[in-house]
Design an enzyme around this catalytic site. Structure first.
Site, PDB file in Angstrom:
ATOM      1  N   GLU A  66      46.984  18.390 -52.506  1.00  0.00           N
ATOM      2  CA  GLU A  66      47.516  17.342 -53.365  1.00  0.00           C
ATOM      3  C   GLU A  66      49.019  17.296 -53.076  1.00  0.00           C
ATOM      4  O   GLU A  66      49.696  18.328 -53.179  1.00  0.00           O
ATOM      5  CB  GLU A  66      47.260  17.700 -54.836  1.00  0.00           C
ATOM      6  CG  GLU A  66      47.692  16.594 -55.764  1.00  0.00           C
ATOM      7  CD  GLU A  66      47.468  16.917 -57.237  1.00  0.00           C
ATOM      8  OE1 GLU A  66      46.859  17.967 -57.547  1.00  0.00           O
ATOM      9  OE2 GLU A  66      47.911  16.099 -58.057  1.00  0.00           O
ATOM     10  N   ARG A 124      41.033  33.014 -53.875  1.00  0.00           N
ATOM     11  CA  ARG A 124      42.430  32.631 -53.672  1.00  0.00           C
ATOM     12  C   ARG A 124      43.192  33.823 -53.115  1.00  0.00           C
ATOM     13  O   ARG A 124      42.860  34.970 -53.413  1.00  0.00           O
ATOM     14  CB  ARG A 124      43.072  32.309 -55.025  1.00  0.00           C
ATOM     15  CG  ARG A 124      42.834  30.951 -55.555  1.00  0.00           C
ATOM     16  CD  ARG A 124      43.584  30.792 -56.866  1.00  0.00           C
ATOM     17  NE  ARG A 124      44.811  30.037 -56.675  1.00  0.00           N
ATOM     18  CZ  ARG A 124      44.835  28.720 -56.587  1.00  0.00           C
ATOM     19  NH1 ARG A 124      43.732  28.012 -56.632  1.00  0.00           N
ATOM     20  NH2 ARG A 124      45.983  28.097 -56.442  1.00  0.00           N
ATOM     21  N   LYS A 162      52.134  26.017 -57.280  1.00  0.00           N
ATOM     22  CA  LYS A 162      53.127  24.974 -57.013  1.00  0.00           C
ATOM     23  C   LYS A 162      53.932  24.645 -58.258  1.00  0.00           C
ATOM     24  O   LYS A 162      55.127  24.382 -58.187  1.00  0.00           O
ATOM     25  CB  LYS A 162      52.430  23.702 -56.506  1.00  0.00           C
ATOM     26  CG  LYS A 162      52.127  23.733 -55.037  1.00  0.00           C
ATOM     27  CD  LYS A 162      51.564  22.403 -54.572  1.00  0.00           C
ATOM     28  CE  LYS A 162      50.103  22.305 -54.896  1.00  0.00           C
ATOM     29  NZ  LYS A 162      49.405  21.217 -54.213  1.00  0.00           N
TER      30      LYS A 162
HETATM   31  P1  ATP Z   1      48.561  25.218 -56.883  1.00  0.00           P
HETATM   32  O1  ATP Z   1      47.753  25.939 -57.909  1.00  0.00           O
HETATM   33  O2  ATP Z   1      49.604  26.048 -56.229  1.00  0.00           O
HETATM   34  O3  ATP Z   1      49.095  23.903 -57.354  1.00  0.00           O
HETATM   35  P2  ATP Z   1      46.386  23.847 -55.783  1.00  0.00           P
HETATM   36  O4  ATP Z   1      45.096  24.530 -55.564  1.00  0.00           O
HETATM   37  O5  ATP Z   1      46.496  22.933 -56.926  1.00  0.00           O
HETATM   38  O6  ATP Z   1      47.535  24.907 -55.730  1.00  0.00           O
HETATM   39  P3  ATP Z   1      46.044  21.959 -53.694  1.00  0.00           P
HETATM   40  O7  ATP Z   1      47.052  21.080 -53.092  1.00  0.00           O
HETATM   41  O8  ATP Z   1      44.988  21.347 -54.522  1.00  0.00           O
HETATM   42  O9  ATP Z   1      46.832  23.050 -54.511  1.00  0.00           O
HETATM   43  O10 ATP Z   1      45.414  22.913 -52.602  1.00  0.00           O
HETATM   44  C1  ATP Z   1      44.901  22.513 -51.350  1.00  0.00           C
HETATM   45  C2  ATP Z   1      43.901  23.535 -50.907  1.00  0.00           C
HETATM   46  O11 ATP Z   1      44.504  24.823 -50.837  1.00  0.00           O
HETATM   47  C3  ATP Z   1      42.756  23.652 -51.891  1.00  0.00           C
HETATM   48  O12 ATP Z   1      41.548  23.649 -51.175  1.00  0.00           O
HETATM   49  C4  ATP Z   1      43.001  24.958 -52.584  1.00  0.00           C
HETATM   50  O13 ATP Z   1      41.787  25.542 -52.953  1.00  0.00           O
HETATM   51  C5  ATP Z   1      43.733  25.769 -51.518  1.00  0.00           C
HETATM   52  N1  ATP Z   1      44.588  26.799 -52.125  1.00  0.00           N
HETATM   53  C6  ATP Z   1      45.561  26.614 -53.039  1.00  0.00           C
HETATM   54  N2  ATP Z   1      46.098  27.786 -53.430  1.00  0.00           N
HETATM   55  C7  ATP Z   1      45.467  28.748 -52.712  1.00  0.00           C
HETATM   56  C8  ATP Z   1      45.559  30.176 -52.647  1.00  0.00           C
HETATM   57  N3  ATP Z   1      46.425  30.858 -53.392  1.00  0.00           N
HETATM   58  N4  ATP Z   1      44.736  30.834 -51.795  1.00  0.00           N
HETATM   59  C9  ATP Z   1      43.873  30.153 -51.024  1.00  0.00           C
HETATM   60  N5  ATP Z   1      43.724  28.825 -51.037  1.00  0.00           N
HETATM   61  C10 ATP Z   1      44.502  28.113 -51.863  1.00  0.00           C
HETATM   62 MG    MG Z   2      45.095  21.335 -57.125  1.00  0.00          MG
END
Ligand code: ATP
Ligand code: MG
Length: 565
Positions: free
Chosen positions: A47, A273, A283
């Site tokens: 995102e 994760r 983020k």
């Molecule tokens: P955040 O919680 O930091 O905002 P998010 O999951 O909302 O992260 P996205 O932009 O939706 O961020 O993530 C893109 C991809 O990265 C998704 O498939 C998510 O599952 C993966 N991802 C995000 N954080 C991690 C992590 N700590 N370890 C592994 N994969 C991750």
């Molecule tokens: Mg997300």
């Protein structure tokens, strides 16, 4: 915790990469056996509401890496269904980071917002099948009707609206005839489901907001759980790999694909994760550090963002190696940051030239060395990698040594400079400290030493031994630089064991570093080992023609002395 223990063991003992288990590979191999003519297809779906962090690096390695391993394809898709939080700056940074990590989406760069028309058509399809309805409950009522983990929910009084009425209301929602929140489109599934995600989840909401891609064309936006499976289906993704928090959403993912009558639907598989000690992987929290100016932007070298790690001097190879070593697990774990640092040192060990840089200088005059004379000493660029060749290092009467390498009243076992003691100047001569010069405050500002011409490095001198070896830089030839030393942004709270707190001492700036003359040619991003001081990278943001700025990438694991034993 188990994972971290394992990593520590790896660090302490053999550093041989054992092959960590990867259950996703097993799933893919089974799939390919059952469908020998299919190609696997994955996607990385960020995102664009912030910069990518180390956790995303792992997801990228899994999504792109798995496709690569099995000769498949991986798309980069911006999941930009939420109009309010997304920015073009983030889109550009994400593209740069994925490329830098070494992956390529070729011509498959997609935006979920490109599919808004299709999502709308699928929503209409669900309404026509009697599988979705427009609800007028307020958000509070919705919560009330939803039930709890232990109690089933209640059907909304609007649940049995006719298909015609639903179609009419949904079209009016689209046409902007209602205020935000006045209506919502819900999937008609099961208000008594033990899985809360299946209790008639919202799939479209009214949001009068301008979208970075579609402008003001839409005032209704799909919810993630509805859009995501359709994005995957539209792109013909076979394996939708995501993190564990989506496991409870999988029944809804499958429901959407089934009810939208998708042929060969993608399969969602969840992995743990990545969490790393002393690193924030959210983020939202990282954005707060940026907004509150705790750091100098998303790419501050202390940030666990990919751009911060890059600026700090991390290499893509080190990050990929780290993700490989962590492996892919089904249970959440905390990985020790020492493993990440280990991977970096391991990568830089044979790549980074080893030079001398005095980061906190003390002037030394070698009183018996002729004034005006300069000797050029031949020094290997990397003793462990002869292919890197050698260079000339000037030696002269006035040099700088590290302040830390002199003590007027040393404790036992201090083998560096102190009055009447002799040490080896790395690659040069033995010198003995004869006189200590102080300023009016009693602070040591200069040392007078004598050297022994017999002891030149490489001359085979065996007359006597000294216990300490220190680095130095010829004053006349030195290159000035600013050096920034970093500590973790978050550290364990001493008063509150187990809790992390912001580290008030995460940055230390040394303005007067004196470096070997070869460093005058260093370009932004270049990496070096400064003997005994660690690995350093030329800062890409603050280095100018007149000012050289170095970031300490990582310290050396053990001091030079220990290493030599
Ligand atoms: P955040 O919680 O930091 O905002 P998010 O999951 O909302 O992260 P996205 O932009 O939706 O961020 O993530 C893109 C991809 O990265 C998704 O498939 C998510 O599952 C993966 N991802 C995000 N954080 C991690 C992590 N700590 N370890 C592994 N994969 C991750
Ligand atoms: Mg997300």
């Amino acid at each position: 915790m188990k994972e971290a223990d394992k990593n520590n063991k790896e660090l302490n003992g053999a550093t041989e990469a054992s092959t960590p288990s990867n259950f996703i590979h097993n799933i893919i191999e089974e799939y390919l056996e059952a469908h020998p003519n299919n190609k696997i297809h994955t996607r990385f779906p960020p995102e664009p509401n912030g910069y990518l962090h180390i956790g995303h690096a792992k997801a990228i390695c899994i999504d792109f890496g798995t496709a690569q391993k099995y000769n498949g394809l991986c798309n980069l898709r911006f999941d930009d269904t939420n109009p309010t939080k997304e920015e073009v700056e983030y889109v550009e940074s994400i593209k740069k980071d994925v490329k830098w990590l070494g992956f390529d989406w070729e011509d498959r760069l997609y935006y979920a917002s490109d599919y808004f028309d299709k999502f709308y058509e699928y929503a209409v399809k669900l309404i026509k099948k009697g599988k979705a309805y427009v609800d007028d409950l307020t958000p509070e009522q919705m919560r009330e009707y939803r039930g709890t983990l232990t109690e089933p929910g209640k059907n909304s009084p609007y649940r049995e609206r006719s298909i015609e009425e639903n179609l009419d209301l949904f079209e009016k929602m689209k046409n902007g005839e209602f205020e935000d929140g006045a209506h919502i489109l819900r999937a008609k599934i099961d208000m008594a489901s033990p899985n809360l995600n299946m209790r008639d989840p919202a799939i479209y909401r009214i949001y009068h907001a301008v979208h970075h891609n579609t402008g003001d064309k839409w005032c209704i936006y799909p919810m993630y759980d509805f859009a995501h499976p359709l994005e995957d289906a539209i792109e013909k993704v076979t394996h939708s790999l995501c993190t564990l928090e989506f496991a409870d959403h999988r029944p809804l993912y499958d429901w959407v694909l089934r009810e939208c009558e998708i042929e060969n639907p993608p399969k969602q598989t969840e992995f743990a994760r990545l969490n790393v000690t002393n690193m924030i992987t959210s983020k939202r929290k990282l954005k707060a550090f940026v907004d509150e100016e705790v750091v100098d932007g998303w790419d501050d070298p202390r940030m666990p963002t990919i751009s911060g790690l890059r600026r700090r001097g991390y290499t893509p190879e080190a990050l990929r190696d780290f993700c490989d070593r962590v492996g892919v697990a089904k249970a959440d774990s905390l990985v020790d940051i020492a493993l990440l640092e280990y991977c970096l040192r391991d990568d830089l060990k044979l790549k980074a030239p080893r030079v001398m840089g005095v980061i906190d200088p003390l002037k030394v005059v070698i009183t018996n060395y002729p004034e005006g004379e300069v000797e050029y000493l031949d020094v290997d660029n990397n003793q462990e990698n002869p292919e890197m060749g050698s260079r000339k290092v000037p030696f002269s009467r006035v040099i700088y040594v590290e302040k830390e390498d002199f003590m007027e009243n040393p404790p036992k076992k201090y083998f560096r400079l102190f009055p009447e003691n002799e040490v080896r100047l790395k690659n040069a001569y033995f010198v003995k400290c004869n006189e200590v010069i102080k300023d009016e405050n009693g602070e040591v500002v200069e040392l007078h030493c004598t050297y022994d011409p017999e002891t030149k490095s490489g001359s085979g001198f065996t007359g006597r031994k000294v216990k300490g070896t220190i680095h130095w830089v010829s004053a006349e030839h030195a290159v000035d630089a600013e050096v920034r030393l970093y500590d973790y942004l978050i550290v364990e709270d001493e008063e509150n064991k187990g809790e992390m707190k912001q580290n008030p001492e995460s940055l230390k700036v040394l303005q007067n570093a004196k470096l070997e003359p070869v460093l005058a040619e260093a370009k932004p991003g270049d990496k070096f080992q400064f003997l005994r001081n660690g690995y350093f990278a030329v800062d890409t943001k603050d280095t100018t023609e007149n000012k050289l700025v170095f970031n300490r990438t990582v310290s050396l694991k053990s001091s030079w002395k220990k290493k030599k034993k």
